[in-house]
Enzyme design. Structure first.
Site, PDB file in Angstrom:
ATOM      1  N   GLU A   1       7.368   5.751   2.746  1.00 37.05           N
ATOM      2  CA  GLU A   1       7.411   7.050   2.051  1.00 37.05           C
ATOM      3  C   GLU A   1       8.524   7.970   2.532  1.00 37.05           C
ATOM      4  O   GLU A   1       9.196   8.610   1.728  1.00 37.05           O
ATOM      5  CB  GLU A   1       6.065   7.786   2.189  1.00 37.05           C
ATOM      6  CG  GLU A   1       4.971   7.287   1.265  1.00 37.05           C
ATOM      7  CD  GLU A   1       4.270   6.054   1.772  1.00 37.05           C
ATOM      8  OE1 GLU A   1       4.554   5.632   2.916  1.00 37.05           O
ATOM      9  OE2 GLU A   1       3.431   5.504   1.036  1.00 37.05           O
TER      10      GLU A   1
ATOM     11  N   HIS B   1      -7.927   9.494   3.460  1.00 39.05           N
ATOM     12  CA  HIS B   1      -7.532   9.296   2.070  1.00 39.05           C
ATOM     13  C   HIS B   1      -8.140  10.338   1.137  1.00 39.05           C
ATOM     14  O   HIS B   1      -8.121  10.175  -0.075  1.00 39.05           O
ATOM     15  CB  HIS B   1      -7.941   7.899   1.579  1.00 39.05           C
ATOM     16  CG  HIS B   1      -7.063   6.812   2.104  1.00 39.05           C
ATOM     17  ND1 HIS B   1      -6.990   6.499   3.436  1.00 39.05           N
ATOM     18  CD2 HIS B   1      -6.201   5.972   1.477  1.00 39.05           C
ATOM     19  CE1 HIS B   1      -6.136   5.496   3.602  1.00 39.05           C
ATOM     20  NE2 HIS B   1      -5.644   5.173   2.432  1.00 39.05           N
TER      21      HIS B   1
END
Lengths: 464, 345
Positions: free
Chosen positions: A197, A266
């Site tokens: 990322e 998450h």
């Protein structure tokens, strides 16, 4: 002309120092770069280098002198052909702007008040939603399909638009948002990235600075934490730091917030995080029509846009007008349902709870005005204020953590701008102040729920 | 306002190529040698002046000088053509001058004035010129490596033959995003030249104390990116390596790494007393390897220029720098209304 050598500032905060040692004597020749003296600051002993070449004509401040003010003349440098008798005819370098304290000492009467910062411009100038012509066919569409359609339409319209991210191409999207795009646009414009990322976000921002229109998909925004430096320090600030020369027309999109039973790492909402940053726009749609119209707008926007989706909403269906080019204004809230008794403001998945609460409350005879914020930054506060002026009561609903939440921002600004219209304290409903637990019962407790909203509305309407 | 030509190959005579990477040098003809001398001297004098203005309080905050490393940007820039992009970290004044940005605009940005490249809103570490394809000026160590890879992505996407040059230091070379970028650049064959300006110290930490592999030209090995060590104090060696690296990238072979062995004479920033190295070490580099003195000695030895010729160049350079300093001190600060401009388009 003789050149004055001034006491240098050697750090961002230095105002004075000790001239501890001269390494050159009067009459010595110096070249640029030669160390001529040592200065002691509160932090370190630093060397002073000659900037020009010449001969030391006169030492004005003897070694060992303490508290020598920055910019005091410490020596005079003679250029070729000059002698000590020329001293005094010297040009003085323009004095540096005096620090505030010094100015006050010299002329206390002249101490001017610090000028007020100019007023921030009115931030919300978004146009109203485009009108949908009578007879336009409404098509039941999932949020997932609406997002895909928005990207496909914009990619057809502009060759510079491309999508990059993990599993966006051959896998057809981890959440199937990019389904079919590889087949239509090819691997040049639908780019599978490695799981990296920080790197691919930087590459996306660099491509945007070069004028392309990247859509960077984060499989979920949790992983964008690896890349948040590039989003904030590079994408959001470059336009300002370059004096308007170049910015980053880029969309960062992906699933945000809690899904179901995926645990603490998450499951969190980034709406408040990104809404803190000047230079970003932050969009968080609820309906499929808003998802489509706002994603199209985000892709066309010349600024970096954070586009927060939700995994649970991906499969929800809503009516989307069948129009050639359905684009919605970023920065405009939508009144989901008009009402007169109380205002609820929510956005994204928060609307899911709010809509159900409104139905329940309607059965109790409480008429709620429900506002879907849609854009978190720039925030459409005028629409909220107008509603509160009518209802006198406000409840906000979101899934993010409670401290420094979007709701607390709204509450602050409403009490500043509409205090006299409030008939009850504002209640802000958010996720609980805990990392998301895994256990099904605890997860349910950590998230907002419909009963909480109903109770809050009853409390602010004193109908409990 | 003194103007300077853009320092691109297009505006120069092509020097004769002799050899390339791995220790090769380009033999410069007289004109090229003089150009290199002027360019490097401008950076040197500009930085000395910036240091002086910092000392006088005209420049605030952080200010990182490039003195000693001039041959790197000048040699690289001579091998580029119009449209090639340059991006670097916070030790960026030399890069800006080398790309042809005006000394006035750079100095006025350092003093935080409205005539600066970012209208006073960027400062020493954050300056850009769309016109000269200079993409900053970045204050976060290593960020420019991914961004520069993105510039190369844009070139490849558009199908042009431009390359991007991403400069970073030996310190930044240990950041994770550098390797994420290496991976994607090699995977996608992006036309990016990674320049590691190894000046031996990341602030106060020597490469020996920070880097398990301090031969930075090898850092691309596991991605199949070729790398070469180059004498970054010799502008001819830099140029020779640059020419080959540019050819490599333009021909579609993907990224390449050049490790420039260089040295900064000054501290990391203005407030660094540089106690982590000996004075002898600095003095030895200055007296034996100075990039400007090397060119000067050749010019005199080959009688390409007389002492007087060089003095005349020196005078011109000093005039440009003095003019930039005058401008930067007298130019007004940005209007208060600038506070709220350039946040969003």
């Amino acid at each position: 002309m003789p050149i004055d050598i001034l006491m240098p500032a050697l750090s961002p905060t230095m105002e004075e120092g000790t001239l501890s040692k001269w390494l050159k004597n009067e009459g010595d020749s110096v070249a640029a770069g030669d160390v001529i003296a040592e200065i002691e600051t509160d932090k370190a002993t630093m060397e002073v280098e000659a900037v020009d070449e010449g001969k030391i004509g006169k030492i004005m401040i003897p070694a060992g002198t303490e508290n020598v003010k920055v910019n005091a003349v410490i020596a005079v440098l003679l250029e070729e052909g000059e002698s000590a008798s020329d001293i005094g005819s010297g040009k003085k370098a323009d004095p540096a702007p005096a620090p505030a304290e010094e100015a006050t000492e010299a002329k206390p009467e002249a101490a001017a008040p610090v000028p007020a910062a100019p007023k921030a411009p009115v931030e919300n100038t978004a146009a109203a939603d485009p009108s949908i012509p009578d007879g336009t066919e409404m098509v039941a569409t999932t949020v997932r399909e609406a997002l895909r359609d928005a990207m496909a339409e914009e990619m057809r319209a502009n060759e510079d638009v491309f999508l990059m991210g993990e599993e966006v191409a051959e896998y057809q999207g981890a959440y199937k948002i990019s389904q079919g795009l590889l087949q239509e646009f090819g691997a040049r414009r639908v780019v599978d990235t490695p799981i990296t990322e920080h790197g691919f976000t930087g590459i996306g921002v660099g491509a945007a600075m070069a004028g392309l229109r990247p859509i960077v998909e984060f499989m979920t925004f949790n992983f964008a934490m690896q890349a948040i430096d590039q989003i904030i320090n590079s994408a959001a600030k470059t336009l300002y730091m370059s004096g308007g020369q170049m910015g980053a027309p880029i969309v960062f999109r992906g699933a945000n917030g809690a899904a179901a039973r995926v645990g603490a790492q998450h499951s969190q909402c980034y709406a408040a995080w990104y809404s803190h940053i000047p230079g970003l726009k932050v969009v968080m749609p609820y309906t499929a029509a808003d998802a489509k119209g706002l994603l199209k707008a985000a892709i066309r926007d010349p600024n970096p846009v954070i586009f927060l989706e939700n995994e649970i909403l991906y499969g929800h269906s809503f009516d989307v007008p069948k129009m050639d080019d359905f684009v919605l204004p970023i920065g405009k809230a939508r009144i989901h349902k008009q009402g007169k008794d109380v205002t609820i403001v929510s956005f994204g998945i928060g609307m899911n709870y709010a809509v159900k609460a409104v139905e329940e409350l309607s059965g109790m005879g409480i008429d709620v005005e429900l506002i879907d914020l849609r854009t978190i930054r720039p925030m459409d506060l005028p629409t909220v204020i107008e509603s509160v002026k009518k209802t006198g009561r406000l409840v906000t609903v979101e899934e993010g953590y409670p401290q420094s939440s979007v709701g607390t921002e709204i509450a602050t600004r409403v009490q500043q701008q509409a205090f006299d219209y409030l008939d009850a304290p504002i209640i802000t409903i958010a996720g609980k102040d805990v990392p998301m637990p895994y256990a099904a019962n605890l997860e349910k407790l950590a998230l907002p729920n419909v009963a909480e909203i109903v109770d809050a509305v009853k409390a602010v309407t004193y109908t409990a | 306002m003194a103007t300077r030509k853009s320092a691109t190959a297009a505006s120069r005579k092509k020097p004769a190529e002799k050899s390339g990477l791995n220790g090769g040098i380009t033999e410069f003809d007289k004109e090229t040698e003089l150009e290199a001398y002027r360019e490097m001297l401008l950076i040197r004098r500009f930085e000395e002046k910036a240091g002086q203005l910092y000392g006088m309080g005209f420049i605030g905050g952080f200010c990182h000088l490039y003195i000693g490393q001039e041959a790197v940007v000048v040699g690289m820039q001579m091998a580029l053509k119009d449209g090639d992009q340059v991006i670097t970290g916070y030790r960026d004044h030399g890069h800006m001058l080398a790309t042809g940005m005006e000394a006035r605009g750079v100095m006025a940005e350092l003093t935080g004035r409205q005539g600066g490249y970012s209208r006073g809103k960027g400062g020493s570490m954050h300056m850009f010129s769309k016109d000269k394809n200079f993409y900053g000026g970045h204050g976060i160590v290593g960020a420019q490596v991914s961004l520069g890879t993105g510039l190369a992505f844009a070139n490849k996407y558009r199908g042009n033959d431009n390359v991007s040059v991403a400069y970073f230091g030996d310190g930044a070379a240990n950041q994770g995003q550098v390797y994420e970028s290496f991976n994607m650049a090699a995977l996608w064959k992006l036309p990016v030249i990674y320049i590691v300006e190894n000046n031996r110290y990341a602030m106060g930490t020597s490469t020996a104390r920070s880097s398990a592999q301090s031969n930075f030209s090898l850092r691309g090995n596991s991605f199949g990116i070729p790398g070469h060590q180059v004498d970054g104090m010799d502008v001819r060696a830099v140029h020779a390596a640059a020419v080959e690296a540019v050819a490599h990238c333009r021909s579609g072979k993907g990224p390449i790494i050049l490790e420039m062995l260089t040295y900064r004479y000054r501290g990391h920033s203005m407030s660094d007393p540089a106690k982590y190295r000996s004075k002898d070490e600095v003095q030895k580099m200055r007296s034996e390897h100075d990039p400007i003195e090397q060119v000067k000695a050749r010019l005199l030895e080959l009688k390409h220029a007389s002492e007087d010729d060089l003095k005349a160049i020196d005078k011109k350079v000093r005039d440009v720098v003095a003019d930039s300093a005058d401008f930067a001190q007298n130019n007004p600060e940005p209007d208060p209304s600038e506070l709220y401009t350039d946040i969003l388009l």
